[in-house]
Write a protein that holds these residues in place. Structure first.
Motif, PDB file in Angstrom:
ATOM      1  N   GLU A   1       0.828  -1.212   0.000  1.00 39.81           N
ATOM      2  CA  GLU A   1       0.000   0.000   0.000  1.00 39.81           C
ATOM      3  C   GLU A   1       0.859   1.257   0.000  1.00 39.81           C
ATOM      4  O   GLU A   1       0.566   2.212  -0.728  1.00 39.81           O
ATOM      5  CB  GLU A   1      -0.944   0.004   1.206  1.00 39.81           C
ATOM      6  N   HIS A   2       1.917   1.288   0.784  1.00 37.47           N
ATOM      7  CA  HIS A   2       2.823   2.440   0.799  1.00 37.47           C
ATOM      8  C   HIS A   2       3.389   2.694  -0.603  1.00 37.47           C
ATOM      9  O   HIS A   2       3.385   3.826  -1.094  1.00 37.47           O
ATOM     10  CB  HIS A   2       3.991   2.208   1.766  1.00 37.47           C
ATOM     11  N   TYR A   3       3.883   1.632  -1.225  1.00 36.77           N
ATOM     12  CA  TYR A   3       4.477   1.772  -2.565  1.00 36.77           C
ATOM     13  C   TYR A   3       3.434   2.249  -3.568  1.00 36.77           C
ATOM     14  O   TYR A   3       3.670   3.203  -4.318  1.00 36.77           O
ATOM     15  CB  TYR A   3       5.074   0.435  -3.017  1.00 36.77           C
ATOM     16  N   PHE A   4       2.294   1.589  -3.587  1.00 40.68           N
ATOM     17  CA  PHE A   4       1.248   1.918  -4.538  1.00 40.68           C
ATOM     18  C   PHE A   4       0.818   3.384  -4.412  1.00 40.68           C
ATOM     19  O   PHE A   4       0.746   4.101  -5.409  1.00 40.68           O
ATOM     20  CB  PHE A   4       0.039   0.995  -4.341  1.00 40.68           C
ATOM     21  N   GLN A   5       0.551   3.831  -3.204  1.00 41.30           N
ATOM     22  CA  GLN A   5       0.089   5.207  -2.996  1.00 41.30           C
ATOM     23  C   GLN A   5       1.167   6.220  -3.383  1.00 41.30           C
ATOM     24  O   GLN A   5       0.877   7.247  -3.995  1.00 41.30           O
ATOM     25  CB  GLN A   5      -0.362   5.412  -1.547  1.00 41.30           C
ATOM     26  N   ALA A   6       2.416   5.921  -3.045  1.00 42.65           N
ATOM     27  CA  ALA A   6       3.513   6.850  -3.358  1.00 42.65           C
ATOM     28  C   ALA A   6       3.725   6.991  -4.860  1.00 42.65           C
ATOM     29  O   ALA A   6       4.041   8.084  -5.355  1.00 42.65           O
ATOM     30  CB  ALA A   6       4.800   6.389  -2.685  1.00 42.65           C
ATOM     31  N   MET A   7       3.548   5.908  -5.593  1.00 44.46           N
ATOM     32  CA  MET A   7       3.800   5.942  -7.033  1.00 44.46           C
ATOM     33  C   MET A   7       2.769   6.753  -7.803  1.00 44.46           C
ATOM     34  O   MET A   7       2.950   7.042  -8.984  1.00 44.46           O
ATOM     35  CB  MET A   7       3.865   4.517  -7.598  1.00 44.46           C
TER      36      MET A   7
ATOM     37  N   ALA B   1       7.213   7.055   4.332  1.00 41.26           N
ATOM     38  CA  ALA B   1       7.504   7.160   5.765  1.00 41.26           C
ATOM     39  C   ALA B   1       6.245   7.134   6.639  1.00 41.26           C
ATOM     40  O   ALA B   1       6.349   7.179   7.870  1.00 41.26           O
ATOM     41  CB  ALA B   1       8.291   8.439   6.039  1.00 41.26           C
ATOM     42  N   ALA B   2       5.078   7.036   6.036  1.00 42.86           N
ATOM     43  CA  ALA B   2       3.824   7.001   6.814  1.00 42.86           C
ATOM     44  C   ALA B   2       3.888   5.862   7.825  1.00 42.86           C
ATOM     45  O   ALA B   2       4.428   4.800   7.542  1.00 42.86           O
ATOM     46  CB  ALA B   2       2.630   6.822   5.882  1.00 42.86           C
ATOM     47  N   THR B   3       3.317   6.108   8.991  1.00 47.69           N
ATOM     48  CA  THR B   3       3.419   5.136  10.087  1.00 47.69           C
ATOM     49  C   THR B   3       2.534   3.899   9.908  1.00 47.69           C
ATOM     50  O   THR B   3       2.705   2.927  10.625  1.00 47.69           O
ATOM     51  CB  THR B   3       3.070   5.803  11.436  1.00 47.69           C
ATOM     52  N   SER B   4       1.607   3.942   8.961  1.00 42.35           N
ATOM     53  CA  SER B   4       0.731   2.795   8.724  1.00 42.35           C
ATOM     54  C   SER B   4       0.273   2.810   7.266  1.00 42.35           C
ATOM     55  O   SER B   4       0.295   3.858   6.618  1.00 42.35           O
ATOM     56  CB  SER B   4      -0.495   2.864   9.633  1.00 42.35           C
ATOM     57  N   PRO B   5      -0.170   1.667   6.768  1.00 40.43           N
ATOM     58  CA  PRO B   5      -0.710   1.650   5.408  1.00 40.43           C
ATOM     59  C   PRO B   5      -1.976   2.503   5.286  1.00 40.43           C
ATOM     60  O   PRO B   5      -2.226   3.112   4.251  1.00 40.43           O
ATOM     61  CB  PRO B   5      -1.009   0.178   5.130  1.00 40.43           C
ATOM     62  N   LYS B   6      -2.734   2.573   6.363  1.00 42.31           N
ATOM     63  CA  LYS B   6      -3.943   3.405   6.357  1.00 42.31           C
ATOM     64  C   LYS B   6      -3.573   4.882   6.169  1.00 42.31           C
ATOM     65  O   LYS B   6      -4.208   5.601   5.400  1.00 42.31           O
ATOM     66  CB  LYS B   6      -4.709   3.195   7.664  1.00 42.31           C
ATOM     67  N   GLN B   7      -2.512   5.307   6.860  1.00 41.44           N
ATOM     68  CA  GLN B   7      -2.062   6.692   6.705  1.00 41.44           C
ATOM     69  C   GLN B   7      -1.499   6.917   5.294  1.00 41.44           C
ATOM     70  O   GLN B   7      -1.732   7.959   4.680  1.00 41.44           O
ATOM     71  CB  GLN B   7      -1.003   7.044   7.756  1.00 41.44           C
ATOM     72  N   ALA B   8      -0.763   5.944   4.766  1.00 44.61           N
ATOM     73  CA  ALA B   8      -0.231   6.052   3.403  1.00 44.61           C
ATOM     74  C   ALA B   8      -1.376   6.213   2.399  1.00 44.61           C
ATOM     75  O   ALA B   8      -1.310   7.034   1.488  1.00 44.61           O
ATOM     76  CB  ALA B   8       0.614   4.825   3.066  1.00 44.61           C
ATOM     77  N   ARG B   9      -2.429   5.436   2.593  1.00 51.83           N
ATOM     78  CA  ARG B   9      -3.590   5.526   1.698  1.00 51.83           C
ATOM     79  C   ARG B   9      -4.237   6.903   1.786  1.00 51.83           C
ATOM     80  O   ARG B   9      -4.630   7.487   0.775  1.00 51.83           O
ATOM     81  CB  ARG B   9      -4.600   4.442   2.058  1.00 51.83           C
ATOM     82  N   LYS B  10      -4.353   7.420   3.004  1.00 52.57           N
ATOM     83  CA  LYS B  10      -4.945   8.743   3.187  1.00 52.57           C
ATOM     84  C   LYS B  10      -4.110   9.803   2.459  1.00 52.57           C
ATOM     85  O   LYS B  10      -4.656  10.674   1.778  1.00 52.57           O
ATOM     86  CB  LYS B  10      -5.047   9.060   4.679  1.00 52.57           C
ATOM     87  N   LEU B  11      -2.792   9.722   2.594  1.00 49.47           N
ATOM     88  CA  LEU B  11      -1.908  10.667   1.900  1.00 49.47           C
ATOM     89  C   LEU B  11      -2.026  10.516   0.380  1.00 49.47           C
ATOM     90  O   LEU B  11      -1.993  11.494  -0.361  1.00 49.47           O
ATOM     91  CB  LEU B  11      -0.459  10.468   2.338  1.00 49.47           C
ATOM     92  N   GLY B  12      -2.176   9.286  -0.076  1.00 51.60           N
ATOM     93  CA  GLY B  12      -2.313   9.025  -1.500  1.00 51.60           C
ATOM     94  C   GLY B  12      -3.626   9.504  -2.084  1.00 51.60           C
ATOM     95  O   GLY B  12      -3.751   9.677  -3.289  1.00 51.60           O
ATOM     96  N   ARG B  13      -4.583   9.729  -1.230  1.00 52.62           N
ATOM     97  CA  ARG B  13      -5.896  10.209  -1.674  1.00 52.62           C
ATOM     98  C   ARG B  13      -6.109  11.691  -1.372  1.00 52.62           C
ATOM     99  O   ARG B  13      -7.239  12.180  -1.444  1.00 52.62           O
ATOM    100  CB  ARG B  13      -6.993   9.401  -0.989  1.00 52.62           C
ATOM    101  N   ASN B  14      -5.044  12.384  -1.055  1.00 54.47           N
ATOM    102  CA  ASN B  14      -5.112  13.813  -0.756  1.00 54.47           C
ATOM    103  C   ASN B  14      -5.686  14.558  -1.955  1.00 54.47           C
ATOM    104  O   ASN B  14      -5.093  14.577  -3.033  1.00 54.47           O
ATOM    105  CB  ASN B  14      -3.698  14.322  -0.428  1.00 54.47           C
ATOM    106  N   ARG B  15      -6.819  15.171  -1.777  1.00 57.91           N
ATOM    107  CA  ARG B  15      -7.479  15.824  -2.908  1.00 57.91           C
ATOM    108  C   ARG B  15      -6.776  17.099  -3.367  1.00 57.91           C
ATOM    109  O   ARG B  15      -7.097  17.638  -4.417  1.00 57.91           O
ATOM    110  CB  ARG B  15      -8.950  16.076  -2.603  1.00 57.91           C
TER     111      ARG B  15
END
Length: 159
Positions: free
Chosen positions: A43-49, A62-76
């Motif tokens: 999830e971290h990789y996918f969202q970052a890419m 560097a997000a502390t969880s995959p849930k946080q990585a997903r949230k960052l990846g969905r930043n509108r």
């Protein structure tokens, strides 16, 4: 088809991509190296890419969880790269394949699905999952099946 939804397929393996206890899910904490960087989860990789901005990619990595990585990846307020829709399945495939090649337990979990159809059982996601009515595209399940087939081919070739 009885009622509104298709019945569950008894010859399929159903799971949730966002279940952090599911070895085949994107949230499961097995790190791997891609793009010269270690990623905590698929999830971290996918969202970052999704992004061309290397600093924002690093923030997601560097997000502390995959849930946080997903949230960052969905930043509108952050626009994904222009080619994202055309490359997202390739990005996911690379991450899943690399994780399976890196970790025996992920490899084995995928191989243990035997010849079953693999279904990401999301009621809301009709792209990656099967959706509530089981008529979604199930791209994540298709990716897992293709990776499993590739790993089997490699196994046969090495014998």
């Amino acid at each position: 088809m009885e009622g509104l939804f298709l019945p569950t397929d008894e010859n399929a393996y159903y799971f949730s991509r966002s279940d952090d206890t599911e070895l085949l899910g994107t949230y499961y904490p097995l790190s791997f190296t891609l793009e010269g960087v270690e990623w905590p989860t698929v999830e971290h990789y996918f969202q970052a890419m999704k992004f061309e901005d290397s600093q924002y990619r690093e923030k997601i990595r560097a997000a502390t969880s995959p849930k946080q990585a997903r949230k960052l990846g969905r930043n509108r307020f952050k626009r994904p790269r222009p080619d994202w829709k055309s490359i997202r399945t390739t990005i996911m495939t690379r991450a899943v394949y690399t994780r399976c090649k890196t970790h025996t337990q992920a490899y084995q979990a995928l191989m243990d699905t035997d010849a079953k159809k693999i279904v990401e059982s999301s009621s809301y996601d009709y792209f990656w999952g099967c959706g509530r009515d089981r008529l979604g595209h199930n791209h994540y399940g298709v990716i897992l099946t293709k990776v499993r087939d590739k790993l089997r081919e490699e196994e046969k070739a090495s014998q």
